[in-house]
Design a protein around this motif. Structure first.
Motif, PDB file in Angstrom:
ATOM      1  N   LEU A  86      53.777  42.204  15.208  1.00 28.36           N
ATOM      2  CA  LEU A  86      53.361  40.760  14.983  1.00 28.36           C
ATOM      3  C   LEU A  86      52.103  40.617  15.810  1.00 28.36           C
ATOM      4  O   LEU A  86      52.019  40.940  16.996  1.00 28.36           O
ATOM      5  N   LYS A 119      50.789  35.698  13.395  1.00 23.55           N
ATOM      6  CA  LYS A 119      51.133  34.411  13.801  1.00 23.55           C
ATOM      7  C   LYS A 119      49.740  33.646  14.222  1.00 23.55           C
ATOM      8  O   LYS A 119      48.982  34.302  14.962  1.00 23.55           O
ATOM      9  N   LEU A 120      49.635  32.310  13.620  1.00 24.73           N
ATOM     10  CA  LEU A 120      48.312  31.880  13.746  1.00 24.73           C
ATOM     11  C   LEU A 120      48.131  30.772  15.174  1.00 24.73           C
ATOM     12  O   LEU A 120      49.234  30.008  15.084  1.00 24.73           O
ATOM     13  N   ASP A 138      49.049  26.436  21.457  1.00 21.14           N
ATOM     14  CA  ASP A 138      50.418  26.177  21.653  1.00 21.14           C
ATOM     15  C   ASP A 138      51.142  27.431  21.599  1.00 21.14           C
ATOM     16  O   ASP A 138      51.132  28.130  20.577  1.00 21.14           O
ATOM     17  N   GLY A 139      51.996  27.853  22.746  1.00 15.63           N
ATOM     18  CA  GLY A 139      52.946  28.903  22.679  1.00 15.63           C
ATOM     19  C   GLY A 139      52.305  30.295  22.989  1.00 15.63           C
ATOM     20  O   GLY A 139      52.897  31.266  22.857  1.00 15.63           O
ATOM     21  N   ARG A 142      53.326  31.930  26.027  1.00 25.88           N
ATOM     22  CA  ARG A 142      54.899  32.480  26.106  1.00 25.88           C
ATOM     23  C   ARG A 142      54.897  33.687  25.207  1.00 25.88           C
ATOM     24  O   ARG A 142      55.831  34.543  25.464  1.00 25.88           O
ATOM     25  N   CYS A 143      54.183  33.689  24.173  1.00 24.07           N
ATOM     26  CA  CYS A 143      54.544  34.705  23.331  1.00 24.07           C
ATOM     27  C   CYS A 143      53.659  36.104  23.931  1.00 24.07           C
ATOM     28  O   CYS A 143      54.321  37.414  23.469  1.00 24.07           O
ATOM     29  N   ARG A 146      56.598  37.304  26.881  1.00 19.21           N
ATOM     30  CA  ARG A 146      57.609  37.522  26.414  1.00 19.21           C
ATOM     31  C   ARG A 146      57.375  38.894  25.605  1.00 19.21           C
ATOM     32  O   ARG A 146      58.585  39.301  24.919  1.00 19.21           O
TER      33      ARG A 146
END
Lengths: 368, 368
Positions: A86, A119-120, A138-139, A142-143, A146
């Motif tokens: 990803l 993932k954009l 956003d995010g 976290r991505c 993790r």
């Protein structure tokens, strides 16, 4: 549904993904054998049952096959929708810049060919800065933390704190050339300007002028122009949009170009530029057509400069039917290929550190 | 790492995703309470522990918060990189058509705003057909059968067998207008031609000609032109590329348009079109500039037709500085919005079946 023990469901998913990666990264072909399960267990750090479960799932999906009492081998290279990795694509919301959208399409195509899903991460703030924090997407943090994304392609520059987080989590990053403040691996188009300035001299043109889109390269380009043509006044080096553009909307290209042309057309003939260097397909298209119109409107107006310009191989809306000067061509597909290849090499550890700055050279279509 | 029982790891992931969906679909705002866990358990069909685990994971990520002894409520609408749904984008490899790539970018932007992640399914075959089988897109069938994707946006048409599989698995589909053979929900741009033909008549123009890109609409457009202008010969209704284009490469627009212009310019003045209808931004750009050039080259050549044409709001490379006729504008962002909205309504069951054919109307920029 058969119940799985503990968190083996998730481990099996990860092992399936790693098997797909292995096939792709080792460039296995149909019929090639996988290493023994013992080797795979060590490679992936999982137990015997997890590997068996992952292999038998990929057998059901037609990707692997087991020759009884012998090896497991690759049955089909079509990965049937499984993603090896990803990739986070970090970018601005740029719907009005065709070259950006074509680049995005080409990156997506290339990544799909490498079994990568994207993932954009779109910028969530309109306030523009030279460097961005991870919090602007956003995010994204976290991505990264993790390990949900395995690599990043970015068209924006990150600040120091963001870079520390990215490095702490060993996420490979490849920056595209608008991410001009980033260090590390960067893929850029070579500027055509030094070559264009060389052409001006070799063709013995005497009053070169540059019409450039602008931000963020204004100062560097102005100095370079001055260094090549110290006798040319600043009014021959023009920028349509010297400042950063914030909103996701169309640039008022026509108004800005009109003003520059008014200045040049208003000059006495012996001062007017004899060559216009225009490294932008939108601007050359506008300027060329506008000059035809001005010549038609006034029979005494004869200005017909030589053009040195650039077009994009994937967006050929400017295709004059006769030669009007020297034309360079950008190949966005080639650019995307180099970026995705560099990221893949970084993710698989096969990246050669000497390639940190990858430059894609625009091609001169008609020889001077 | 705390071990999870059975396949609850996976169920927790699904429940987290469903909670994100719930917040988004019910348009909850920050501070709004979630339903009780009993209600959520029934809604998602999972046990008490799974719901608790999902909620506490989203608490850790800053999305939910529990008021002790009271309700769980939404703390932040920023979903921190969680995706509510995975959408399959089914399309051709089209790097050389800026409007396609802009559409893709706009769809991705819209879907990201809806917390949807996209999986790109690119056609794996160069052999072109009017309708495609699922097998032309690696992994699409598996992702549908296993419920891995929650909706499909497609720019290609599917064959009957594919539609049966899609329907059997209740996957909502929205077709974009190049998917002209599909049934079901379709988002299209309205043709500007009927309106353009109306303008021809209201402006009392007498020899209209159409220059159209071509495939797949040749026959329908030819009949429509004949119906509006029964006295105009077929040579006034021209198609640059009547046949399907197979490869992912730039169209030889200039050559094709040049030939049509040669025909029109070679006509006696009293037969030459007095209006050119050109529903394509690349072609109008080329034709307009080429006619300027021909007029400049030959002082006795005066042809200056009225133009009725179209531009794309997101790709404004053709912006003549004075009015040259009647201009329509396509808004690709609006088109993408309608498509993503329709898909979202289909996925949440709030779709009104009367909206199966959604038409986005191009806007006339300068009133006739």
């Amino acid at each position: 549904m058969k119940k799985l023990k503990n968190n083996q469901g998730n481990q099996t998913e990860v092992s399936k993904r790693k098997l797909i990666c292995y096939i792709h990264d080792q460039k296995l072909r149909e019929g090639d054998a996988l290493p023994s399960q013992t080797v795979l267990r060590k490679l992936f750090g999982v137990g015997a049952f997890t590997i068996q479960r992952a292999i038998s799932a990929l057998e059901k999906d037609g990707i692997l096959e087991t020759i009884p009492h012998r090896a497991v081998r690759v049955k089909s290279l079509k990965t049937n929708g499984y993603d090896a990795r990803l990739i986070g694509l970090v970018c601005l919301r740029r719907s009005y810049i065709p070259s950006s959208t074509i680049l995005l399409q080409c990156l997506l195509n290339q990544l799909a060919d490498q079994n990568c899903q994207c993932k954009l991460f779109l910028r969530n703030s309109n306030q523009m800065t030279d460097v961005d924090s991870l919090a602007h997407f956003d995010g994204l943090q976290r991505c990264i933390e993790r390990g949900l994304i395995h690599g990043i392609l970015t068209t924006v520059s990150f600040d120091d704190k963001s870079w520390r987080i990215i490095r702490d989590h060993h996420i490979p990053v490849v920056s595209m050339d608008t991410a001009s403040h980033n260090k590390g691996c960067k893929v850029s188009f070579a500027s055509i300007l030094p070559q264009a300035y060389g052409i001006v001299k070799s063709r013995h043109l005497r009053r070169p002028a540059l019409i450039h889109c602008g931000y963020p390269f204004v100062n560097a380009i102005r100095s370079e122009f001055k260094a090549y043509f110290p006798k040319q006044d600043e009014q021959y080096c023009r920028f349509l949009f010297p400042d950063m553009i914030e909103a996701d909307e169309a640039l008022p290209m026509a108004n800005a170009a009109q003003k520059v042309l008014d200045d040049f057309c208003g000059m006495p003939e012996d001062l007017r530029p004899d060559v216009l260097i225009i490294p932008d397909d939108f601007i050359i298209n506008y300027v060329y057509t506008e000059l035809l119109k001005r010549r038609l409107a006034s029979p005494s107006f004869h200005w017909q400069p030589h053009f040195i310009y650039i077009i994009q191989k994937q967006n050929l809306f400017f295709t004059p039917s006769e030669p009007i000067g020297d034309c360079f061509e950008f190949d966005i597909i080639q650019y995307a290929e180099r970026a995705v290849q560099a990221l893949h090499e970084k993710m698989t550890g096969s990246f050669n550190a000497e390639n940190e700055n990858i430059t894609v050279i625009p091609h001169l279509v008609n020889a001077p």
